[in-house]
Design an enzyme around this catalytic site. Structure first.
Site, short mmCIF file in Angstrom:
data_model
loop_
_atom_site.label_atom_id
_atom_site.label_comp_id
_atom_site.label_asym_id
_atom_site.label_seq_id
_atom_site.Cartn_x
_atom_site.Cartn_y
_atom_site.Cartn_z
N HIS A 40 -7.54 -5.58 0.17
CA HIS A 40 -6.35 -4.75 0.01
C HIS A 40 -5.10 -5.47 0.49
O HIS A 40 -4.02 -4.90 0.44
CB HIS A 40 -6.57 -3.45 0.82
CG HIS A 40 -5.52 -2.42 0.59
ND1 HIS A 40 -5.17 -1.98 -0.68
CD2 HIS A 40 -4.75 -1.71 1.45
CE1 HIS A 40 -4.22 -1.05 -0.57
NE2 HIS A 40 -3.95 -0.88 0.71
N ASP A 43 -10.29 -4.36 -5.04
CA ASP A 43 -9.61 -3.71 -3.91
C ASP A 43 -10.25 -2.34 -3.69
O ASP A 43 -10.18 -1.46 -4.55
CB ASP A 43 -8.11 -3.57 -4.22
CG ASP A 43 -7.32 -2.97 -3.07
OD1 ASP A 43 -7.94 -2.43 -2.12
OD2 ASP A 43 -6.07 -3.02 -3.12
N SER A 98 0.83 -1.20 0.00
CA SER A 98 0.00 0.00 0.00
C SER A 98 0.87 1.26 0.00
O SER A 98 1.76 1.40 -0.84
CB SER A 98 -0.93 -0.05 1.22
OG SER A 98 -1.94 0.91 1.09
#
Lengths: 429, 267
Positions: B245, B217, B95
């Site tokens: 995610h 996601d 991320s």
């Protein structure tokens, strides 16, 4: 429990009760019925979040039809955006790693645009070989609870703000007090030819302005004035009195350096200021002048006391005596007061020690029941005879520290000494 | 400063192997990599750490001034690399960490020789001609969620949050502890993460890069994966058959396989 005569005894009525229509209805309450109409939402999803099963209670909360949800929506679709993000960053990872998670606060979106606070718990159901099969989730109505929690959070934030403010205020106040306290005491004592001086001030409470004071200052080209005293009380009122006392004595000394005359002026000023105020205030003080004679190296001292403990004259040969000033009245109590004068001559190696009663009234011994006392101080001073004032004051400072919490009052110490002509060893004590 | 302790650095795997740094994103800590680790330890030297303010990092090292931009977090990465004297390491960032890795590589190019970006996003908020997936208001909602959850503020979490490195037994007993953070620090990380915009920095990436995205996601939609792939010259994009995610948790096999293949091709 209060029963009327017509009601059957509950213990005798078991058979009757189990056959009552209500109980029969309870028995017929199917698992399906329990699931659908439970007082909480039930939800089963595939591991990818796709909703496989959902109960009527939750559908009612959501305002959605079953057909629109099952197989068509994922669990995160029911959540607000913030909830989705929280789900992805906290809820889902924890569920994956732990297999269960409980009591997470989220909000579900209602069809009418409303949001309903809920508490969500999930558990992963595993297959016989341990592979994760599906996620079972319960959803509890948390509307009232959330409102309560928000109150708590608001309260906590307010308390936190108040605490920060209070800390800032306190720091500011302490800074101000420290500056004021400094203004009540001389930064440094002036250089006096032929005389060595040293002083120490012990503050019992950092945030309470003390009421002891001292000073040494030049009067004319030859003489110097000195004083040390103790005002009644503590805090701002005492500090104001200290300030008035200190500057009155200095001004009075310039006008007429005679000790009795200076204390009489101070008495008038304090009495005039406080007698009619409904808050009579006074102080005790020793005020004096010293007059060094460069030819002989001796210093003649004239002093007067207003109700203050007598000074100690410490001689170079080891003798130490109080210089009596009996009968002097507290300064500021009466419209006119008499003060007792005394004189002495300091020879090289001699020292005059002035102090406030913080030291003599320090509590000592087991249980802090005894007082340090005048005689002990006199003996301590005698033990340090012949030492220059800074060394004597340092020894007294160490003594004060040794009292620990037995020393609970401010204490001022001032030593005036005539330097010995050359280093010498004392032959006797 | 003891960086290893400050960032709770763990070094494991094979000491002769190439170094792979696993960097967690916003939300939890290095425990997020527990299913990735077994696939790497046989052949690689693996470095794990917690950003200051997360996991069992030293919370006293946190300052809002430093960590209100991704540069502060990138500084953490550079300092960890320097402390271990890493050269040419493979930086695996989840991320927002993928972007932190790009910034760190910009600051110390000799330290990072390749990037693996797991569900990366250079900007979470929609912009003209760009779909990040969120509006600015959404970020405020997330902050509210953080605040209303016990993971952030329960007193029971405090010992963990305060980083009891000398008494690890305190942490082991607490469930959920690796996603628990001090609410103030979590708020700063959340803001920094979700208000960040690192799109311009992607062009600067000049080392082999693997971009992993999921089919579904919420945080980093597929448009974002495509954007990252296009912005980094020569990068490889792999779309994992995974939802959510965190493919390294929800689809560890596929994720590990993609990473291993990429690492193998680097040699």
């Amino acid at each position: 429990m209060c029963r009327t005569g017509q009601q059957p005894d509950p213990h005798e009525a078991d058979d009757e009760k189990t056959s009552s229509p209500a109980f029969a209805a309870l028995l017929e309450d199917s698992a399906e019925e329990l699931y659908e109409s439970a007082p909480c939402g039930y939800l089963s999803t595939l591991m990818d979040g796709t909703i496989a099963k959902i109960n009527t209670t939750l559908l009612t909360w959501l305002g959605l039809e079953r057909e629109a949800v099952v197989g068509r929506m994922r669990f995160t679709d029911l959540l607000t955006v913030g909830g989705k993000m929280y789900h992805e960053t906290h809820f889902a990872p924890l569920l994956r790693m732990q297999g269960e998670i409980s009591g997470i606060a989220m909000e579900i979106k209602q069809a009418g645009g409303g949001r309903m606070p809920v508490l969500v718990s999930s558990v992963v159901k595993h297959g016989s070989t341990g592979e994760p099969l599906l996620i079972r989730t319960t959803v509890f109505d948390a509307r009232d609870r959330r409102a309560y929690e928000e109150e708590l959070l608001r309260g906590r934030k307010a308390a936190e703000e108040a605490r920060k403010q209070a800390e800032a205020d306190r720091a500011r106040l302490q800074d101000a007090l420290a500056v004021l306290q400094q203004s009540l005491l001389p930064d440094t004592l002036p250089e006096v030819p032929g005389v060595e001086t040293a002083a120490y001030y012990h503050t019992a409470h950092p945030d309470r302005l003390g009421g002891d004071f001292y000073d040494v200052f030049p009067i004319d080209g030859k003489r110097f004035g000195f004083f040390l005293g103790d005002v009644c009380g503590k805090g701002p009122q005492a500090a104001a009195l200290t300030s008035l006392t200190r500057y009155t004595l200095r001004a009075a000394a310039l006008h007429d350096p005679d000790p009795v005359s200076a204390l009489t002026t101070l008495n008038k000023v304090l009495h005039e200021r406080y007698a009619g105020s409904g808050d009579p205030r006074y102080c005790t003080a020793i005020y004096g002048t010293f007059d060094p004679d460069p030819d002989t190296g001796q210093v003649s001292v004239h002093l007067a006391s207003g109700g203050h403990p007598p000074v100690i004259a410490v001689r170079a040969d080891g003798a130490a005596d109080f210089l009596p000033t009996p009968g002097g009245l507290l300064v500021g109590i009466l419209p006119s007061a008499c003060f007792t004068a005394a004189t002495t001559v300091l020879a090289p190696g001699d020292m005059l020690l002035l102090y406030t009663d913080g030291i003599t009234e320090a509590r000592t011994g087991e249980g802090r029941t005894g007082l340090y006392g005048d005689e002990a101080l006199l003996a301590f001073a005698a033990d340090h005879a012949g030492k220059p004032p800074p060394a004597a004051i340092q020894a007294l400072t160490d003594l004060l520290h040794s009292f620990g919490d037995g020393l609970d009052d401010d204490t001022a110490l001032l030593a005036l000494g005539v330097p010995a002509p050359h280093p010498r060893t004392r032959s006797s004590r | 400063m003891d960086i290893a302790r400050r960032n709770n650095v763990t070094v494991t795997g094979t000491s002769q192997g190439r170094t792979v740094v696993l960097a967690h994103g916003f939300g939890c800590d290095q425990n997020m990599w527990r299913l990735t680790l077994p696939a790497l330890v046989e052949e690689y030297r693996v470095v794990l750490f917690d950003y200051v303010g997360s996991g069992r990092s030293d919370a006293t090292a946190f300052s809002e001034d430093r960590y209100d931009s991704l540069t502060g977090y990138a500084q953490d990465v550079v300092e960890v690399c320097e402390a271990l004297d890493l050269r040419d390491a493979v930086f695996v960032g989840h991320s927002v960490s993928a972007m932190i890795g790009v910034l760190a590589a910009g600051m110390a190019p000799e330290r990072i020789g390749a990037h693996v970006m797991v569900a990366p996003s250079p900007r979470y908020i929609d912009d003209e001609g760009y779909r990040g997936g969120f509006s600015a208001d959404d970020i405020d909602e997330l902050l509210a969620s953080l605040e209303s959850n016990y993971l952030g503020w329960s007193a029971a979490m405090a010992p963990v949050i305060m980083g009891n490195a000398d008494r690890p037994e305190l942490g082991e007993e607490l469930k959920n502890s690796f996603c628990a953070t001090d609410p103030d620090m979590a708020r700063v990380f959340a803001r920094t993460t979700f208000l960040s915009d690192s799109r311009d920095e992607l062009k600067s990436v000049g080392v082999p890069t693997l971009v992993l995205e999921c089919t579904q996601d919420v945080i980093a939609p597929r448009e974002v994966g495509a954007f990252v792939h296009q912005a980094i010259p020569g990068s490889t994009l792999v779309t994992l058959d995974a939802t959510g995610h965190c493919p390294h948790l929800s689809a560890p096999e596929a994720t590990n396989q993609a990473i291993i293949e990429f690492l193998a091709a680097l040699r």
